[in-house]
Design an enzyme around this catalytic site. Sequence first.
Site, PDB file in Angstrom:
ATOM      1  N   PHE A 141      38.759  33.941  42.406  1.00  0.00           N
ATOM      2  CA  PHE A 141      39.324  32.652  42.810  1.00  0.00           C
ATOM      3  C   PHE A 141      38.167  31.704  43.092  1.00  0.00           C
ATOM      4  O   PHE A 141      37.425  31.864  44.067  1.00  0.00           O
ATOM      5  CB  PHE A 141      40.208  32.760  44.052  1.00  0.00           C
ATOM      6  CG  PHE A 141      40.830  31.428  44.402  1.00  0.00           C
ATOM      7  CD1 PHE A 141      41.982  31.005  43.744  1.00  0.00           C
ATOM      8  CD2 PHE A 141      40.248  30.574  45.322  1.00  0.00           C
ATOM      9  CE1 PHE A 141      42.544  29.760  44.022  1.00  0.00           C
ATOM     10  CE2 PHE A 141      40.797  29.334  45.605  1.00  0.00           C
ATOM     11  CZ  PHE A 141      41.948  28.930  44.953  1.00  0.00           C
ATOM     12  N   ASP A 226      29.198  32.497  44.392  1.00  0.00           N
ATOM     13  CA  ASP A 226      30.183  31.639  45.057  1.00  0.00           C
ATOM     14  C   ASP A 226      30.360  32.143  46.486  1.00  0.00           C
ATOM     15  O   ASP A 226      31.136  33.067  46.747  1.00  0.00           O
ATOM     16  CB  ASP A 226      31.505  31.684  44.284  1.00  0.00           C
ATOM     17  CG  ASP A 226      32.576  30.784  44.905  1.00  0.00           C
ATOM     18  OD1 ASP A 226      32.417  30.387  46.076  1.00  0.00           O
ATOM     19  OD2 ASP A 226      33.590  30.494  44.230  1.00  0.00           O
ATOM     20  N   LYS A 255      33.580  24.718  52.344  1.00  0.00           N
ATOM     21  CA  LYS A 255      34.408  25.092  53.483  1.00  0.00           C
ATOM     22  C   LYS A 255      33.676  24.933  54.816  1.00  0.00           C
ATOM     23  O   LYS A 255      33.650  23.855  55.381  1.00  0.00           O
ATOM     24  CB  LYS A 255      34.969  26.503  53.295  1.00  0.00           C
ATOM     25  CG  LYS A 255      35.951  26.575  52.118  1.00  0.00           C
ATOM     26  CD  LYS A 255      36.757  27.844  52.133  1.00  0.00           C
ATOM     27  CE  LYS A 255      37.626  27.967  50.881  1.00  0.00           C
ATOM     28  NZ  LYS A 255      38.668  26.938  50.766  1.00  0.00           N
TER      29      LYS A 255
END
Length: 401
Positions: A141, A226, A255
């Site tokens: 994801f 990531d 984030k």
Amino acid sequence: MSITETAIASAEAHSAHNYHPLPVVVASAEGAWMTDVEGRRYLDLLAGYSALNFGHGNRRLIDAAKAQLDRVTLTSRAFHHDRFAEFCAELAALCGMETVLPMNTGAEAVETAVKTARKWGYRVKGVPDGMAKIIVASDNFHGRTTTIVSFSTDPEARADFGPYTPGFEIVPYGDLTAMREAMTENTVAVLIEPIQGEAGVLVPPAGYLPGVRELTRERNVLFIADEIQSGLGRTGKTFALEHEGVVPDVYLLGKALGGGVVPVSAVVSSADVLGVFRPGEHGSTFGGNPLACAVALEVIAMLRTGEYQQRATELGDHLHRELGLLTGGGAVEAVRGRGLWAGVDIAPALGTGREISERLLEQGVLVKDTHGSTIRIAPPLVISKEDLDWGLDQLRAVLKG
């Protein structure tokens, strides 16, 4: 109808149904706790998918944002501003890298990394134009843009969004042999999550990440990590790759970099890699804006103390010990994770992950399901041991029925 029901009905009437939120309407939050429109408090064990690593309303971050709001919030990259150079230098230093390309969202960082890898492949590695390939892992994801969902294996994220962007090879996560076999002279990068969050907090086999690092070096391929969910303290280290002693060619961050206050993301790498860009070839109006830089600089300063990484280590050890005790009794099939991050596979006979999340909501605890009967636990790193234990007590109660 109740205040909550009225608010949810209004949202359903006037917003696209691209999310299926739990039936709670949050009005305020502080630390690890949220309060809804009716005054009921909930323990947040999701932390905005790690965007809220430092808790809701963290005073250092709020004060940094307020101070910057009175000065300047946006210049666009048409002009320099006085927070940009410091942000880039401090983030590069935190990563042990040289150069930063700031964006806003995690998906933008991933898109930027894809463009970086392709341009590097053509200009530096000498791959023929239009032939660059990037290897990714199944069950990944990385975001929801059309390019990113083109290499997703999740039908829910991918279906009906074609035609899909070519140039990606998908291999099983954790399978180094499959990755080696997929590499060709046109491979420019490997893009992987050190821990797969959305897939259920999947930790790869020991030795896999060092193996990826060795393989990418051998084949002159960029290793793009990531760390948008796994980075910045979540696992007990600044970066999840540190647990394996691995340093990638490129970090993708987001984030928690914005502290849950503003969206901030970045691609961080060497001057050689990010040096492939020339003015006008890539950018973002809001990327690296003064407000974002001010908040992110405070995040970086907080991480430099090591306090949050230590809390994630100590409380994470406690979390996994307690969750481990739930396995073997028929209610919990498996527990995975690292630091203050866990994926818990609930026995399907007890209910779906959504149903378990709704039962926990009734007990005053907020979590989120993924992939059937799995729930994810990722509290703010500022949570107290007492609050964490209370949340675990509610989980035990729900599992007992």
